[in-house]
Write a protein that holds these residues in place. Structure first.
Motif, PDB file in Angstrom:
ATOM      1  N   TYR A   1       0.629  -1.032   0.053  1.00 57.71           N
ATOM      2  CA  TYR A   1       0.042  -0.036  -0.005  1.00 57.71           C
ATOM      3  C   TYR A   1       0.741   1.337  -0.150  1.00 57.71           C
ATOM      4  O   TYR A   1       0.421   2.210  -0.654  1.00 57.71           O
ATOM      5  CB  TYR A   1      -0.933  -0.122   0.991  1.00 57.71           C
ATOM      6  CG  TYR A   1      -2.061  -0.909   1.206  1.00 57.71           C
ATOM      7  CD1 TYR A   1      -2.399  -1.936  -0.138  1.00 57.71           C
ATOM      8  CD2 TYR A   1      -2.937  -1.157   2.270  1.00 57.71           C
ATOM      9  CE1 TYR A   1      -3.375  -2.733   0.013  1.00 57.71           C
ATOM     10  CE2 TYR A   1      -4.099  -1.962   2.215  1.00 57.71           C
ATOM     11  CZ  TYR A   1      -4.217  -2.968   1.015  1.00 57.71           C
ATOM     12  OH  TYR A   1      -5.143  -3.854   0.985  1.00 57.71           O
TER      13      TYR A   1
ATOM     14  N   PHE B   1      -0.469   3.544  -2.913  1.00 55.97           N
ATOM     15  CA  PHE B   1      -1.327   4.521  -2.890  1.00 55.97           C
ATOM     16  C   PHE B   1      -0.949   5.774  -3.497  1.00 55.97           C
ATOM     17  O   PHE B   1      -1.894   6.584  -3.962  1.00 55.97           O
ATOM     18  CB  PHE B   1      -1.482   4.784  -1.311  1.00 55.97           C
ATOM     19  CG  PHE B   1      -2.283   5.993  -0.792  1.00 55.97           C
ATOM     20  CD1 PHE B   1      -3.498   5.966  -0.922  1.00 55.97           C
ATOM     21  CD2 PHE B   1      -1.583   6.954  -0.565  1.00 55.97           C
ATOM     22  CE1 PHE B   1      -4.314   7.199  -0.822  1.00 55.97           C
ATOM     23  CE2 PHE B   1      -2.144   8.446  -0.129  1.00 55.97           C
ATOM     24  CZ  PHE B   1      -3.697   8.266  -0.383  1.00 55.97           C
TER      25      PHE B   1
ATOM     26  N   GLU C   1      -5.175   4.082   1.333  1.00 58.02           N
ATOM     27  CA  GLU C   1      -3.934   4.820   2.143  1.00 58.02           C
ATOM     28  C   GLU C   1      -3.528   3.752   3.268  1.00 58.02           C
ATOM     29  O   GLU C   1      -4.405   3.863   4.344  1.00 58.02           O
ATOM     30  CB  GLU C   1      -4.237   5.943   2.613  1.00 58.02           C
ATOM     31  CG  GLU C   1      -3.042   6.893   3.016  1.00 58.02           C
ATOM     32  CD  GLU C   1      -3.451   8.283   3.185  1.00 58.02           C
ATOM     33  OE1 GLU C   1      -2.851   9.019   3.744  1.00 58.02           O
ATOM     34  OE2 GLU C   1      -4.619   8.474   3.408  1.00 58.02           O
TER      35      GLU C   1
ATOM     36  N   CYS D   1      -5.677   0.740   7.163  1.00 61.00           N
ATOM     37  CA  CYS D   1      -5.699   1.514   5.800  1.00 61.00           C
ATOM     38  C   CYS D   1      -6.863   2.133   5.811  1.00 61.00           C
ATOM     39  O   CYS D   1      -7.978   2.164   6.552  1.00 61.00           O
ATOM     40  CB  CYS D   1      -5.467   0.606   4.587  1.00 61.00           C
ATOM     41  SG  CYS D   1      -6.758  -0.481   4.349  1.00 61.00           S
TER      42      CYS D   1
END
Length: 301
Positions: free
Chosen positions: A123, A127, A134, A145
């Motif tokens: 991530y 992201f 995120e 997240c």
């Protein structure tokens, strides 16, 4: 006859379940429900600790709500504040989820810490590209997240299988971009893809597998495409639409799949992707992009 069962959940009181012979809540469902309650009860103290820890990091009081009954290696919670703030993945020491792993499987399940590390790293890389939630908070046994109000692609296609082409036109470039960061997924089914048809955006989630020691990077990357295409052949996930225009599939793949992974040796693929092996027409198109795919769809070595 109605059967009533009293189930006591530690710290949460009791609940009576009523079962009739025609009840859709079968004995098998009951066993899954009881196992799920035990798993959640086992990590209740840790969940309460994390409510405080995550709340302090996010700057508001939060409540952790278990996700609906599911498989997977970890417990999943939504993080609720004044609104839904995120998704928590939490290791559960008593959860015993064992997938059969064959000698030719390119991906192998990671251990508890390994899953947290891999998903956080993925991530963190994806992201900034708009290809994952995120990453917000992490610890040795958990990570949080951001929450996205998008359906998993598997659910979207059950509702409207006609979205298969808009999905593929979005997710195939996303796979190429993921590979460009050095990441591979190794379990890229439609359930691990979030899709928003309104914005034509997609995110890749649930990085729980690492590569087997023998599999090369180009083979991992090719496998990611093939694993996704296999899932798309299922009738309830757009398979009829996909197979009605295989030339379009070939055109998409030829435009997106980088040249450096097309020559990957793929003798192992049909040992894992047995549904794909039964799709002769799809495999013929895939061989035009991946000539290393065995000519014999049922080759095992």
């Amino acid at each position: 006859m109605i059967t009533r069962i009293l189930f006591v959940s530690p710290g949460r009181g009791s609940r009576i379940l009523s079962l009739s012979p025609t009840s859709s809540f079968t004995m098998k469902s009951l066993k899954r429900w009881i196992r799920r309650r035990r798993e959640i009860a086992a990590i209740a103290p840790r969940s309460r600790e994390l409510e405080d820890e995550i709340g302090k990091t996010l700057g508001e009081s939060v409540r952790l709500v278990p996700a609906p009954m599911k498989g997977g290696y970890d417990e999943i919670f939504t993080v609720e504040g004044c609104r839904r703030l995120g998704i928590l993945r939490l290791n559960n020491p008593i959860k015993d989820q064992q997938d059969p792993i064959g000698p030719l499987d390119p991906g192998i399940p990671l251990d508890d810490r390994g899953r947290i590390d891999r998903e956080w790293h993925a991530y963190s890389m994806l992201f900034p590209l708009g290809l994952s939630p995120e990453p917000l908070v992490r610890g040795p046994d958990f990570m949080v997240c951001s929450w996205l109000p998008w359906d998993r692609a598997s659910r979207r296609l059950v509702v409207d299988s006609g979205e298969i082409w808009s999905l593929l036109e979005t997710v195939l470039p996303a796979i190429a971009s993921m590979h460009g960061t050095g990441l591979t997924h190794l379990d890229l089914n439609l359930g691990n893809v979030l899709f928003d048809p309104c914005s034509a955006r997609t995110c890749l989630i649930d990085f729980e597998f690492g590569p087997a020691p023998w599999v090369r990077e180009d083979q991992q990357k090719a496998f990611d495409y093939l694993r996704l295409i296999e899932d798309c052949t299922k009738p309830r996930r757009g398979g009829v639409n996909l197979k009605s225009d295989l030339m379009r599939l070939g055109t998409l793949l030829n435009a997106i799949v980088p040249a450096e992974i097309r020559s990957a040796g793929l003798d192992f693929v049909f040992a894992k992707l047995q549904r794909l092996a039964r799709e002769d027409g799809v495999c013929d198109v895939l061989r035009e992009v991946f000539p290393g795919l065995p000519q014999d769809n049922f080759r095992r070595t």
